[in-house]
Design a protein around this motif. Structure first.
Motif, short mmCIF file in Angstrom:
data_model
loop_
_atom_site.label_atom_id
_atom_site.label_comp_id
_atom_site.label_asym_id
_atom_site.label_seq_id
_atom_site.Cartn_x
_atom_site.Cartn_y
_atom_site.Cartn_z
N VAL A 51 0.90 -1.22 0.41
CA VAL A 51 0.06 -0.30 0.06
C VAL A 51 1.29 1.27 -0.23
CG1 VAL A 51 -1.86 1.30 0.77
CG2 VAL A 51 -1.87 -0.99 0.70
N VAL A 52 1.78 1.21 0.25
CA VAL A 52 3.06 2.23 0.69
C VAL A 52 3.30 3.03 -0.61
CG1 VAL A 52 5.04 3.17 1.11
CG2 VAL A 52 3.71 2.14 3.13
N VAL A 53 3.15 1.63 -1.44
CA VAL A 53 3.88 2.33 -3.26
C VAL A 53 2.41 1.97 -3.69
CG1 VAL A 53 5.29 0.98 -4.31
CG2 VAL A 53 6.02 0.76 -2.74
N LEU A 54 1.03 1.24 -3.56
CA LEU A 54 0.76 1.49 -4.93
C LEU A 54 -1.38 2.46 -4.29
CD1 LEU A 54 0.83 -2.26 -5.56
CD2 LEU A 54 1.66 -0.35 -6.73
N TYR A 55 -1.11 2.97 -3.06
CA TYR A 55 -1.82 3.23 -2.81
C TYR A 55 -2.34 4.35 -3.59
CZ TYR A 55 -5.74 5.61 0.14
OH TYR A 55 -6.80 6.29 0.65
N ARG A 56 -1.46 5.21 -4.48
CA ARG A 56 -2.29 6.31 -4.90
C ARG A 56 -2.50 5.59 -6.18
NH1 ARG A 56 3.59 8.48 -7.01
NH2 ARG A 56 3.99 6.42 -6.19
N TRP A 57 -3.40 4.68 -6.26
CA TRP A 57 -3.61 4.00 -7.89
C TRP A 57 -5.07 3.30 -7.60
CZ3 TRP A 57 2.12 3.49 -8.40
CH2 TRP A 57 2.29 4.38 -9.25
N PHE A 58 -4.63 3.53 -6.12
CA PHE A 58 -6.73 2.77 -5.39
C PHE A 58 -8.18 3.30 -5.69
CE2 PHE A 58 -5.17 -0.19 -1.27
CZ PHE A 58 -3.83 -0.73 -2.48
N PRO A 59 -8.83 2.39 -6.41
CA PRO A 59 -9.80 2.97 -5.89
C PRO A 59 -10.81 3.39 -5.32
CG PRO A 59 -10.31 0.74 -6.29
CD PRO A 59 -8.55 0.57 -6.05
N GLY A 72 -3.31 -4.44 7.31
CA GLY A 72 -2.41 -3.67 6.30
C GLY A 72 -3.21 -2.12 5.61
N VAL A 73 -4.25 -2.26 5.19
CA VAL A 73 -4.17 -0.75 4.37
C VAL A 73 -5.05 0.14 6.00
CG1 VAL A 73 -5.82 0.37 2.99
CG2 VAL A 73 -5.23 -2.70 2.53
N LEU A 74 -5.48 -0.38 6.71
CA LEU A 74 -6.17 0.59 7.61
C LEU A 74 -4.55 1.48 8.22
CD1 LEU A 74 -8.34 1.50 9.10
CD2 LEU A 74 -7.95 -0.50 10.50
N ALA A 75 -3.69 0.35 8.79
CA ALA A 75 -2.54 0.82 9.59
C ALA A 75 -1.36 2.19 8.04
CB ALA A 75 -1.34 -0.35 8.84
N TYR A 76 -1.57 1.78 7.10
CA TYR A 76 -1.16 3.02 6.29
C TYR A 76 -2.20 3.84 6.56
CZ TYR A 76 -0.13 5.38 1.76
OH TYR A 76 0.26 6.59 1.36
N ARG A 119 -4.96 10.34 8.13
CA ARG A 119 -5.92 10.75 7.60
C ARG A 119 -6.09 12.27 8.25
NH1 ARG A 119 -10.48 8.67 11.80
NH2 ARG A 119 -8.23 8.86 13.30
N GLY A 120 -5.36 12.40 8.62
CA GLY A 120 -5.45 14.38 8.67
C GLY A 120 -4.02 15.65 7.62
N GLU A 121 -3.78 14.67 6.71
CA GLU A 121 -2.96 15.35 6.02
C GLU A 121 -3.42 14.77 4.01
OE1 GLU A 121 0.93 11.83 5.20
OE2 GLU A 121 0.56 13.05 7.43
N LEU A 122 -3.93 13.17 3.87
CA LEU A 122 -4.81 13.35 2.62
C LEU A 122 -6.39 12.80 3.32
CD1 LEU A 122 -2.37 9.94 2.03
CD2 LEU A 122 -2.67 12.63 0.49
#
Length: 158
Positions: A24-32, A100-104, A109-112
């Protein structure tokens, strides 16, 4: 085939959570977008398995006390065990991923803004996956054959 060990499931959840976080650190920007509906299908399966477990348990208990209709076909019980084992592993893998996604997401939450919006859906997915694991373990437990009652006259000598 033995019962599913809880420590193996917990280890799987932890390992997949770490791997999921790194992905998720690498791929989150492409998540729907992750909505509340994302994980609800697992909750539906968990509810169905829990219902099946209560049905199996009631049939076994009815057979033990002599109330009519307590018979289950052995193959249906065996299928229940197989589905329970598979569901427990699927639930553990999916729960690990969503943890894992939740840990990311939680620290971001405050910045994104997107992370804040996705958090609700991820929490629902984690809870649904863990509910599937619990329901599967319960179904597996309910599919055990009852203990044989001890014979009154055949006590073993001490």
């Amino acid at each position: 085939m033995g019962p599913t060990r809880k420590r193996d499931l917990a280890g799987t959840i932890a390992a997949v959570a770490v791997a999921g976080y790194l992905l998720v650190v690498v791929l989150y920007r492409w998540f729907p977008p992750i909505t509340v509906w994302t994980g609800l299908s697992l909750l539906a399966v968990a509810i169905a398995e829990a219902g099946w477990a209560f049905y199996v348990r009631s049939k076994i208990n009815a057979g033990q006390i002599g109330v009519g209709g307590g018979r289950l076909h052995p193959l249906s019980v065996a299928r229940g065990v197989i589905i329970a084992k598979a569901s427990a592993w699927v639930g553990a893998i999916v729960a690990g991923w969503w943890i894992g996604v939740l840990a990311y997401l939680l620290p971001r939450r405050g910045e994104l803004r997107v992370a804040a919006e996705d958090t609700k859906g991820v929490v629902v997915a984690v809870v649904s996956a863990l509910a599937l694991v619990v329901a599967a373990l319960w179904l597996q437990h309910c599919c055990k054959s009852p203990e044989e009652p001890p014979d009154g006259g055949d006590a073993a000598p001490e």
